[in-house]
Design a protein around this motif. Sequence first.
Motif, PDB file in Angstrom:
ATOM      1  N   GLN A  86      52.925  82.398   1.335  1.00  0.00           N
ATOM      2  CA  GLN A  86      51.797  83.236   1.737  1.00  0.00           C
ATOM      3  C   GLN A  86      50.479  82.663   1.239  1.00  0.00           C
ATOM      4  OE1 GLN A  86      52.038  87.279   0.417  1.00  0.00           O
ATOM      5  NE2 GLN A  86      50.432  87.935   1.809  1.00  0.00           N
ATOM      6  N   GLY A  87      49.467  82.761   2.101  1.00  0.00           N
ATOM      7  CA  GLY A  87      48.158  82.249   1.746  1.00  0.00           C
ATOM      8  C   GLY A  87      48.074  80.739   1.930  1.00  0.00           C
ATOM      9  N   THR A  88      49.118  80.190   2.494  1.00  0.00           N
ATOM     10  CA  THR A  88      49.279  78.758   2.810  1.00  0.00           C
ATOM     11  C   THR A  88      49.225  77.840   1.587  1.00  0.00           C
ATOM     12  OG1 THR A  88      46.971  78.146   3.202  1.00  0.00           O
ATOM     13  CG2 THR A  88      48.210  79.050   5.062  1.00  0.00           C
ATOM     14  N   MET A  89      48.328  78.133   0.622  1.00  0.00           N
ATOM     15  CA  MET A  89      48.227  77.295  -0.568  1.00  0.00           C
ATOM     16  C   MET A  89      48.054  75.816  -0.214  1.00  0.00           C
ATOM     17  SD  MET A  89      48.025  79.323  -2.935  1.00  0.00           S
ATOM     18  CE  MET A  89      48.227  81.093  -3.079  1.00  0.00           C
ATOM     19  N   LEU A  90      47.157  75.580   0.739  1.00  0.00           N
ATOM     20  CA  LEU A  90      46.787  74.182   1.012  1.00  0.00           C
ATOM     21  C   LEU A  90      46.084  73.637  -0.228  1.00  0.00           C
ATOM     22  CD1 LEU A  90      45.397  74.420   4.649  1.00  0.00           C
ATOM     23  CD2 LEU A  90      47.684  73.739   3.897  1.00  0.00           C
ATOM     24  N   PHE A  91      46.169  72.328  -0.431  1.00  0.00           N
ATOM     25  CA  PHE A  91      45.487  71.728  -1.580  1.00  0.00           C
ATOM     26  C   PHE A  91      44.006  71.560  -1.240  1.00  0.00           C
ATOM     27  CE2 PHE A  91      49.878  69.788  -1.890  1.00  0.00           C
ATOM     28  CZ  PHE A  91      50.319  70.775  -2.745  1.00  0.00           C
ATOM     29  N   PRO A  92      43.130  72.286  -1.915  1.00  0.00           N
ATOM     30  CA  PRO A  92      41.726  72.336  -1.500  1.00  0.00           C
ATOM     31  C   PRO A  92      40.990  71.004  -1.631  1.00  0.00           C
ATOM     32  CG  PRO A  92      42.059  73.541  -3.568  1.00  0.00           C
ATOM     33  CD  PRO A  92      43.406  73.151  -3.075  1.00  0.00           C
ATOM     34  N   LEU A 170      38.234  75.332   7.488  1.00  0.00           N
ATOM     35  CA  LEU A 170      39.124  75.784   8.557  1.00  0.00           C
ATOM     36  C   LEU A 170      39.145  77.301   8.638  1.00  0.00           C
ATOM     37  CD1 LEU A 170      42.256  73.539   7.788  1.00  0.00           C
ATOM     38  CD2 LEU A 170      40.401  73.049   9.390  1.00  0.00           C
ATOM     39  N   SER A 171      39.512  77.814   9.832  1.00  0.00           N
ATOM     40  CA  SER A 171      39.716  79.261   9.973  1.00  0.00           C
ATOM     41  C   SER A 171      41.084  79.632   9.416  1.00  0.00           C
ATOM     42  CB  SER A 171      39.642  79.642  11.449  1.00  0.00           C
ATOM     43  OG  SER A 171      40.796  79.174  12.114  1.00  0.00           O
ATOM     44  N   GLY A 172      41.319  80.930   9.251  1.00  0.00           N
ATOM     45  CA  GLY A 172      42.586  81.396   8.688  1.00  0.00           C
ATOM     46  C   GLY A 172      43.788  80.905   9.492  1.00  0.00           C
ATOM     47  N   GLY A 173      43.688  81.016  10.838  1.00  0.00           N
ATOM     48  CA  GLY A 173      44.795  80.595  11.693  1.00  0.00           C
ATOM     49  C   GLY A 173      45.047  79.105  11.596  1.00  0.00           C
ATOM     50  N   GLN A 174      43.941  78.343  11.561  1.00  0.00           N
ATOM     51  CA  GLN A 174      44.079  76.875  11.448  1.00  0.00           C
ATOM     52  C   GLN A 174      44.775  76.497  10.144  1.00  0.00           C
ATOM     53  OE1 GLN A 174      39.937  75.958  11.940  1.00  0.00           O
ATOM     54  NE2 GLN A 174      40.203  75.275  14.071  1.00  0.00           N
ATOM     55  N   LYS A 175      44.405  77.218   9.061  1.00  0.00           N
ATOM     56  CA  LYS A 175      45.024  76.929   7.769  1.00  0.00           C
ATOM     57  C   LYS A 175      46.538  77.135   7.847  1.00  0.00           C
ATOM     58  CE  LYS A 175      41.235  78.308   4.784  1.00  0.00           C
ATOM     59  NZ  LYS A 175      40.756  79.362   3.908  1.00  0.00           N
ATOM     60  N   GLN A 176      46.952  78.265   8.482  1.00  0.00           N
ATOM     61  CA  GLN A 176      48.385  78.547   8.592  1.00  0.00           C
ATOM     62  C   GLN A 176      49.089  77.430   9.350  1.00  0.00           C
ATOM     63  OE1 GLN A 176      49.871  80.990   7.124  1.00  0.00           O
ATOM     64  NE2 GLN A 176      47.992  81.958   6.421  1.00  0.00           N
ATOM     65  N   ARG A 177      48.447  76.953  10.407  1.00  0.00           N
ATOM     66  CA  ARG A 177      49.069  75.895  11.211  1.00  0.00           C
ATOM     67  C   ARG A 177      49.201  74.611  10.388  1.00  0.00           C
ATOM     68  NH1 ARG A 177      48.537  77.357  16.970  1.00  0.00           N
ATOM     69  NH2 ARG A 177      47.558  79.412  16.932  1.00  0.00           N
ATOM     70  N   VAL A 178      48.154  74.305   9.611  1.00  0.00           N
ATOM     71  CA  VAL A 178      48.243  73.120   8.750  1.00  0.00           C
ATOM     72  C   VAL A 178      49.374  73.312   7.734  1.00  0.00           C
ATOM     73  CG1 VAL A 178      47.063  71.696   7.021  1.00  0.00           C
ATOM     74  CG2 VAL A 178      45.803  72.542   9.003  1.00  0.00           C
ATOM     75  N   GLY A 179      49.474  74.552   7.219  1.00  0.00           N
ATOM     76  CA  GLY A 179      50.526  74.852   6.253  1.00  0.00           C
ATOM     77  C   GLY A 179      51.911  74.605   6.844  1.00  0.00           C
ATOM     78  N   ILE A 180      52.088  75.017   8.097  1.00  0.00           N
ATOM     79  CA  ILE A 180      53.389  74.796   8.745  1.00  0.00           C
ATOM     80  C   ILE A 180      53.619  73.298   8.968  1.00  0.00           C
ATOM     81  CG2 ILE A 180      54.745  75.225  10.823  1.00  0.00           C
ATOM     82  CD1 ILE A 180      53.200  77.901  11.086  1.00  0.00           C
ATOM     83  N   ALA A 181      52.564  72.614   9.440  1.00  0.00           N
ATOM     84  CA  ALA A 181      52.698  71.168   9.679  1.00  0.00           C
ATOM     85  C   ALA A 181      53.052  70.455   8.374  1.00  0.00           C
ATOM     86  CB  ALA A 181      51.390  70.602  10.245  1.00  0.00           C
ATOM     87  N   GLU A 195      56.731  85.024   3.655  1.00  0.00           N
ATOM     88  CA  GLU A 195      55.618  85.793   4.232  1.00  0.00           C
ATOM     89  C   GLU A 195      54.447  84.902   4.615  1.00  0.00           C
ATOM     90  OE1 GLU A 195      54.588  89.460   2.427  1.00  0.00           O
ATOM     91  OE2 GLU A 195      56.506  89.645   1.393  1.00  0.00           O
ATOM     92  N   PRO A 196      54.695  83.897   5.423  1.00  0.00           N
ATOM     93  CA  PRO A 196      53.634  82.904   5.683  1.00  0.00           C
ATOM     94  C   PRO A 196      52.454  83.498   6.438  1.00  0.00           C
ATOM     95  CG  PRO A 196      55.484  82.547   7.151  1.00  0.00           C
ATOM     96  CD  PRO A 196      55.918  83.607   6.190  1.00  0.00           C
ATOM     97  N   PHE A 197      52.697  84.559   7.241  1.00  0.00           N
ATOM     98  CA  PHE A 197      51.588  85.081   8.047  1.00  0.00           C
ATOM     99  C   PHE A 197      51.059  86.381   7.458  1.00  0.00           C
ATOM    100  CE2 PHE A 197      54.459  83.162  11.479  1.00  0.00           C
ATOM    101  CZ  PHE A 197      54.033  81.884  11.177  1.00  0.00           C
ATOM    102  N   GLY A 198      51.312  86.602   6.186  1.00  0.00           N
ATOM    103  CA  GLY A 198      50.944  87.871   5.550  1.00  0.00           C
ATOM    104  C   GLY A 198      49.445  88.114   5.514  1.00  0.00           C
ATOM    105  N   ALA A 199      48.652  87.047   5.530  1.00  0.00           N
ATOM    106  CA  ALA A 199      47.225  87.245   5.279  1.00  0.00           C
ATOM    107  C   ALA A 199      46.340  86.949   6.487  1.00  0.00           C
ATOM    108  CB  ALA A 199      46.793  86.381   4.091  1.00  0.00           C
ATOM    109  N   VAL A 200      46.935  86.942   7.703  1.00  0.00           N
ATOM    110  CA  VAL A 200      46.071  86.671   8.869  1.00  0.00           C
ATOM    111  C   VAL A 200      45.981  87.912   9.766  1.00  0.00           C
ATOM    112  CG1 VAL A 200      46.390  84.182   8.935  1.00  0.00           C
ATOM    113  CG2 VAL A 200      48.036  85.656  10.093  1.00  0.00           C
TER     114      VAL A 200
END
Lengths: 284, 517
Positions: A86-92, A170-181, A195-200
């Motif tokens: 959840q929240g994708t946790m991409l590396f900023p 990035l937008s919230g949706g874009q972040k999720q997509r990057v997270g999945i990729a 819960e990957p889509f919990g915050a969109v």
Amino acid sequence: MSDNIIEFHNVKKSYGDHVIIPNLNVNIERGDFLTIIGSSGCGKTTMLKMINRLINPDEGEILIDGKDVSELDVIKLRRSIGYSIQGTMLFPHLTVRENISYVPDLIAEDDKKAFKYESTQDNKLKKIKKDKELKAKEKSRDATKEQEINKWLDIVGLDYSLLERFPHELSGGQKQRVGIARALSASPKILLMDEPFGAVDEITRGQLQQEIKKIHEKTNITIIFITHDIGEALYLGKHVIVMDEGEINQYGEPAEILNNPATPFVEKLCERTKDIIEGKNNSY
Amino acid sequence: MIGDLFNLFMSQSHFFLNLVIEHLEISLISVLLAIIVGLGLGITVSEYPRNKWILTLVNIIYTIPSIALFGFLIPIAGVGDTNAIIALTIYGLLPMVRNTYTGIKTIDPGIIEAARGMGSTDRQILFKIKVPLALPHIMSAIRNMTVMTVALTGIASFIGAGGLGVAIYRGITTNNITLVVAGSILISILALGIDFILAGVEKITAFGPSRKKFFSILKNKKLIAAVLIVILSAGAYVAYDNSTHKTIHIASKAYTEQYVLGHILEELIQDQTDYHVDLTSGISGGTSTIQGGLAQGEFDMYPEYTGVAWMTVLSNSGLYDESMFNQLNNQLKSELSETMLTPYGFENTYAIAVPKAVAEKYNLKTISDLRAVAGQLTFGAESDYFSRADGFENLTNTYGLKFKDTMDLDVSLKYDAVEQGKIDVVEVYTTDGRLYGSDLVILDDDLNFFPSYYGVTIIREESLKEYPDLLPVLNKLNGKITTEDMMRMNYEVDVEKKDPKDVAHEFLVQKGLISGR
């Protein structure tokens, strides 16, 4: 006998006196899209994290392809399993490109080290040859890496122009997509999603749900997906597990859960969304 | 004032340039060490919670006043640049350790879990995730710490290190405000300039495209190799340069006469031998600090006074007079392996003086005359005088004096204090240039309390052996500097604001000891 990719045998986990999971026995089929639903604190996240050994069970064993995970190399194990939270946790501090290629880069780095170590054992002539080999290998790897990244961008529906952006751009949706990729980029056979889509927002969530369903169909990867939204669980899952207080109330296909709730808890959970889901099913 | 400053910079550009270079050397080496050690400690503390005591320790060290820390280190690191670098490094640790720790601890735990769940090893999590994410915190620590260190280096001259503090300290001790201002301005400019550069670096390392470029530069191994080679060869050159020429290290204390004497020794040796000379002047710790430096071989020689050698250096009791010169010299040789050369000729003894008005009011001619009126008078001297064996306590005991009050003053401020009426009785030197212009009356030492203080070079015996050309050159000064000469030179520096170096040069030329240029 069906082909199980993951098996839980008599798994128990507690924190101090608090028993989270008393005794868990589950088989997960290869290629399944398994959604796990339950209220918070029911042990679903604990169950998920035991698969990639972020949490170790007190008792029992967990098998992947018939092998006890506790006997596998933990680093290799985790790299072979996609992980999205959840929240994708991409590396900023890393760009989209660097985020996506994080795991492949780790693998490449270790390969290189192992190769270099190997070559220190060899004599000089062999070493020169091996160094050349290494360079050629790196070159081809770079080329394939580029192709791989583009492939995953296509799959999650992201534009190539985003590659050099940082997560905060990035937008919230874009972040999720990057997270999945990012979770998929090392071509794992298992993908764990907590819960990957919990915050969109609702609309983006709908798009992402369709996207992950498509990805599952295309890649035939085994997905274990945790949610607290019964609608999401029933819509996405080929199979659904309903969990409460560390125990499985029901394990079955969505229609079965909906039509034959095994316990009052499942029934209560389904009631509110029943009409909506039935409506959706009818439209298919 | 601005005109004075401009003239000072123009006429002594070489002096200031050297100080700026020294200042940068000391502060940047300290900064570099503090970054490396601080980062390491900061990472250790955040990775292993049981090492948290390190944080407490650096916190405590940070509260030690800088002057005290410099002082603590003298027995361990001696005087000079090494001590300064150690002290400044220790000071720089706290901001580095604390910010590295905070930077790592404030990272979203979800990010670290994601990295772990994806199969990063602890090492990879540290270097690929934690340290880069803590970088903004770390950079701001580096920036603050560097500015602080550049400023603090200004105090390092207290323990004989170089840098712009030398100018400030010399300005204070020779009553030359322009020099103080000049040194301070240059330190400010250095600090602000470095802050400006680091602000640029901070921007680059913030998340964004330029950061990427910055790191790709860092990954360029050839470039890094080139930079390292340049730094190393510069260092090697300096080391080579120092080793091919033998260097004589001269020390001098922090008052006008000692500055002048230091420069006289420096220029004479430079003119008449092939040796390099490194003069560390204005060591405020005084006799004991310099003696420590001699014992450790950091200094070869310094100008001293016979009476001080007798009482302070060797801690002898009893009155010293010049008939005991040989006895004193033998004792120096046997106890400290140091030797005195023949005295320069002048005597700089202590004396007790009062303003003319006070002398007339109470009809004072001798120190004994003070006894009746001391209860109404305030006595002033430098703090050293109150702790010295031949100082205040013995004086008052011998003469039976009880002053109304006493006041610790820096040597150079004594005359101002007299003029402002803050002190009525003052301890002075007989060669003090400022005695010339003042209306002070010296009271007769009717009980012969003050010992004899002849100016003389004290040198390590080992140095005399190591540098055989030295003795004949130094002997040229024997009996050459009269009390009158010394007082005049002090006057030129203190009152006419001449540079001690120029005064020393003119003296040597005038006496025909070096050829004038």
